[in-house]
Design an enzyme around this catalytic site. Structure first.
Site, PDB file in Angstrom:
ATOM      1  N   HIS A   1       2.522   3.684  -8.924  1.00 54.92           N
ATOM      2  CA  HIS A   1       2.212   2.280  -9.369  1.00 54.92           C
ATOM      3  C   HIS A   1       3.171   1.494 -10.117  1.00 54.92           C
ATOM      4  O   HIS A   1       3.548   0.533  -9.929  1.00 54.92           O
ATOM      5  CB  HIS A   1       0.800   2.037  -9.954  1.00 54.92           C
ATOM      6  CG  HIS A   1      -0.322   2.410  -9.304  1.00 54.92           C
ATOM      7  ND1 HIS A   1      -0.715   2.016  -8.236  1.00 54.92           N
ATOM      8  CD2 HIS A   1      -1.590   3.154  -9.635  1.00 54.92           C
ATOM      9  CE1 HIS A   1      -1.783   2.462  -7.624  1.00 54.92           C
ATOM     10  NE2 HIS A   1      -2.222   3.319  -8.568  1.00 54.92           N
TER      11      HIS A   1
ATOM     12  N   LEU B   1      10.246 -20.994  -4.530  1.00 54.26           N
ATOM     13  CA  LEU B   1       9.220 -19.912  -4.057  1.00 54.26           C
ATOM     14  C   LEU B   1       7.885 -20.181  -4.834  1.00 54.26           C
ATOM     15  O   LEU B   1       7.900 -20.189  -5.976  1.00 54.26           O
ATOM     16  CB  LEU B   1       9.902 -18.503  -3.932  1.00 54.26           C
ATOM     17  CG  LEU B   1       8.992 -17.485  -3.636  1.00 54.26           C
ATOM     18  CD1 LEU B   1       8.595 -17.530  -2.126  1.00 54.26           C
ATOM     19  CD2 LEU B   1       9.382 -16.128  -4.136  1.00 54.26           C
TER      20      LEU B   1
ATOM     21  N   ASP C   1       0.628  -1.324   0.100  1.00 52.21           N
ATOM     22  CA  ASP C   1       0.128   0.069  -0.012  1.00 52.21           C
ATOM     23  C   ASP C   1       0.813   1.248   0.052  1.00 52.21           C
ATOM     24  O   ASP C   1       1.941   1.318   0.437  1.00 52.21           O
ATOM     25  CB  ASP C   1      -1.099  -0.030   1.223  1.00 52.21           C
ATOM     26  CG  ASP C   1      -2.229   0.917   1.160  1.00 52.21           C
ATOM     27  OD1 ASP C   1      -2.307   1.415   0.046  1.00 52.21           O
ATOM     28  OD2 ASP C   1      -2.856   1.155   2.115  1.00 52.21           O
TER      29      ASP C   1
HETATM   30  C1  IPE Z   1      -5.535  -2.735  -0.165  1.00 53.34           C
HETATM   31  O1  IPE Z   1      -5.012  -1.237  -0.360  1.00 53.34           O
HETATM   32  C2  IPE Z   1      -5.289  -3.545  -1.737  1.00 53.34           C
HETATM   33  C3  IPE Z   1      -4.106  -3.586  -2.117  1.00 53.34           C
HETATM   34  C4  IPE Z   1      -2.910  -3.217  -1.885  1.00 53.34           C
HETATM   35  C5  IPE Z   1      -4.259  -4.135  -3.605  1.00 53.34           C
HETATM   36  P1  IPE Z   1      -6.168  -0.260  -0.460  1.00 53.34           P
HETATM   37  O2  IPE Z   1      -5.270   1.109  -0.694  1.00 53.34           O
HETATM   38  O3  IPE Z   1      -7.202  -0.534  -1.818  1.00 53.34           O
HETATM   39  O4  IPE Z   1      -6.835  -0.337   0.817  1.00 53.34           O
HETATM   40  P2  IPE Z   1      -7.811   0.850   1.347  1.00 53.34           P
HETATM   41  O5  IPE Z   1      -8.878   1.222   0.554  1.00 53.34           O
HETATM   42  O6  IPE Z   1      -6.876   1.789   2.279  1.00 53.34           O
HETATM   43  O7  IPE Z   1      -8.334  -0.026   2.600  1.00 53.34           O
HETATM   44  C1  IPE Z   2      -1.533   0.476  -3.389  1.00 51.32           C
HETATM   45  O1  IPE Z   2      -1.300   1.835  -3.334  1.00 51.32           O
HETATM   46  C2  IPE Z   2      -1.951  -0.018  -4.932  1.00 51.32           C
HETATM   47  C3  IPE Z   2      -3.114  -0.711  -5.036  1.00 51.32           C
HETATM   48  C4  IPE Z   2      -4.243  -0.643  -4.027  1.00 51.32           C
HETATM   49  C5  IPE Z   2      -3.714  -1.162  -6.063  1.00 51.32           C
HETATM   50  P1  IPE Z   2      -2.371   2.739  -3.400  1.00 51.32           P
HETATM   51  O2  IPE Z   2      -2.866   3.153  -4.758  1.00 51.32           O
HETATM   52  O3  IPE Z   2      -3.602   2.222  -2.484  1.00 51.32           O
HETATM   53  O4  IPE Z   2      -1.991   3.952  -2.745  1.00 51.32           O
HETATM   54  P2  IPE Z   2      -2.306   5.095  -1.687  1.00 51.32           P
HETATM   55  O5  IPE Z   2      -3.043   4.203  -0.421  1.00 51.32           O
HETATM   56  O6  IPE Z   2      -3.560   5.664  -2.381  1.00 51.32           O
HETATM   57  O7  IPE Z   2      -1.312   5.787  -1.314  1.00 51.32           O
HETATM   58 MG    MG Z   3      -3.957   2.420  -0.731  1.00 49.24          MG
END
Ligand code: IPE
Ligand code: IPE
Ligand code: MG
Length: 227
Positions: free
Chosen positions: A29, A123, A12
């Site tokens: 990303h 792995l 995240d």
């Molecule tokens: C969780 O992250 C999903 C992934 C890392 C793929 P999100 O950014 O979607 O989660 P929330 O919305 O903060 O709970």
């Molecule tokens: C994680 O990073 C990637 C996915 C959930 C796909 P985010 O896109 O959720 O990044 P934040 O949480 O908005 O910083």
């Molecule tokens: Mg996120």
């Protein structure tokens, strides 16, 4: 160093990483995929046997279409471009989640990569794509009905999950300081040790993975007992 058998990671913070740099979220990303690559190699070198990465949740469809498209494109590109390397490293790729929602080319690439690496003994790399813990459990209930299972047991449920044949994660890592599961591996994380770091995923390094494992080793796991 004591190495956990199965590490699960909620990757995240890509968006916040980009925002801090005044860049579009999609740059985060892109960087996030580079980090994932490094961490897969590091996990393999550390001797971790199972690594599950949360890449796209069933809730992530709520994001702008453009961001979803870029994310899926990057994930598809990763699976295609890294296949030879994954194979060379003896890594077995599995994808957890409902991929039927993706376009045919992505589905074909995923299936090809999973089939190509299916005999590998190193792995086990699981990528959770269009994955939701609740959705996974609903699928288990459906399968139990089809199989006419009248007396479900924990063993039966475990054998019908995406993780069948793999141990539950010992360690769950979440980056970007968020203290929630976000619908990840709801059954399997029942007794996992949780490690949250403020580091945003694109900044996460091999050293951070090692730190998480050191912290994991210091935990006293009781599993309900009083020792
Ligand atoms: C969780 O992250 C999903 C992934 C890392 C793929 P999100 O950014 O979607 O989660 P929330 O919305 O903060 O709970
Ligand atoms: C994680 O990073 C990637 C996915 C959930 C796909 P985010 O896109 O959720 O990044 P934040 O949480 O908005 O910083
Ligand atoms: Mg996120």
């Amino acid at each position: 160093m004591f190495i956990p058998e199965h590490v699960a990671i909620i990757m995240d913070g890509n968006g916040r990483w980009a925002k801090k740099k005044f860049l579009p979220r999609t740059f985060g990303h892109k960087q996030g995929v580079k980090t994932a690559k490094k961490i897969i190699i590091a996990a393999n070198n550390f001797g971790i046997k199972n690594l599950t990465l949360y890449a796209f949740s069933t809730e992530n469809w709520k994001r702008p279409k453009k961001e979803i498209n870029v994310l899926l494109l990057l994930l598809n590109k990763f699976i295609k471009e890294e296949l030879i390397e994954l194979n060379k490293l003896n890594i077995k790729l599995k994808v957890f989640g409902d991929i039927s929602k993706f376009n045919n080319n992505i589905i074909k690439d995923i299936e090809f990569a999973c089939n190509t690496t299916s005999k590998n003994k190193g792995l086990k790399l699981n990528i959770a794509l269009n994955y939701g813990g609740r959705q996974e459990l609903v699928h288990v209930f459906e399968k139990m009905l089809i199989l006419n299972i009248k007396k479900p047991t924990e063993k039966i449920v475990s054998s019908l999950l995406y993780t069948k044949g793999q141990p539950d994660p010992d360690l769950l890592i979440r980056t970007s300081g968020e203290f929630r599961l976000s619908n990840f591996l709801l059954w399997q994380l029942a007794y996992s040790e949780i490690y949250v770091t403020k580091k945003l995923w694109p900044d996460f390094t091999e050293r951070d993975l090692k730190n998480a494992m050191i912290k994991f080793r210091e935990r006293k796991r009781r599993f309900g007992s009083c020792s």
